[in-house]
Design a protein around this motif. Structure first.
Motif, short mmCIF file in Angstrom:
data_model
loop_
_atom_site.label_atom_id
_atom_site.label_comp_id
_atom_site.label_asym_id
_atom_site.label_seq_id
_atom_site.Cartn_x
_atom_site.Cartn_y
_atom_site.Cartn_z
N PRO A 38 0.81 -1.23 0.00
CA PRO A 38 0.00 0.00 0.00
C PRO A 38 0.84 1.28 0.00
CG PRO A 38 -0.78 -1.52 1.68
CD PRO A 38 0.48 -2.08 1.14
N HIS A 54 2.18 1.72 -3.50
CA HIS A 54 1.06 2.13 -4.36
C HIS A 54 0.79 3.63 -4.21
CE1 HIS A 54 -2.58 1.54 -6.69
NE2 HIS A 54 -3.24 2.21 -5.77
N LYS A 55 0.78 4.13 -2.99
CA LYS A 55 0.56 5.56 -2.75
C LYS A 55 1.69 6.40 -3.34
CE LYS A 55 -2.26 4.99 1.35
NZ LYS A 55 -2.40 5.16 2.79
N ASN A 100 1.32 6.58 -7.07
CA ASN A 100 0.25 7.52 -7.41
C ASN A 100 0.69 8.97 -7.27
OD1 ASN A 100 -1.64 5.61 -8.15
ND2 ASN A 100 -2.53 5.48 -6.10
N VAL A 101 1.47 9.28 -6.24
CA VAL A 101 1.97 10.64 -6.04
C VAL A 101 2.89 11.03 -7.19
CG1 VAL A 101 3.49 12.05 -4.61
CG2 VAL A 101 1.70 10.68 -3.53
#
Length: 57
Positions: free
Chosen positions: A40, A43-44, A47-48
């Motif tokens: 996770p 993944h974050k 995305n950033v």
């Protein structure tokens, strides 16, 4: 891959399958919770980075 590494470390000994299964089990016990925890976060971060790139163009 774990089998190849086991053979590389100890060679083709009589109990290579036992050594390999033990190594695989240990790796799985370490890898599964690590991936479950880290995934996770990665993944974050992805995305950033992707969000910043799309706004930068």
């Amino acid at each position: 891959m774990s089998f190849v590494i086991s053979v590389f470390n100890v060679g083709f000994v009589n109990n290579i399958l036992e050594i390999w299964v033990k190594a695989w089990c240990f790796a799985f016990i370490v890898a599964f919770p690590t991936i479950f925890t880290i995934s996770p976060i990665v993944h974050k971060l992805v995305n950033v980075v992707l969000d910043e790139e799309s706004h930068g163009n």
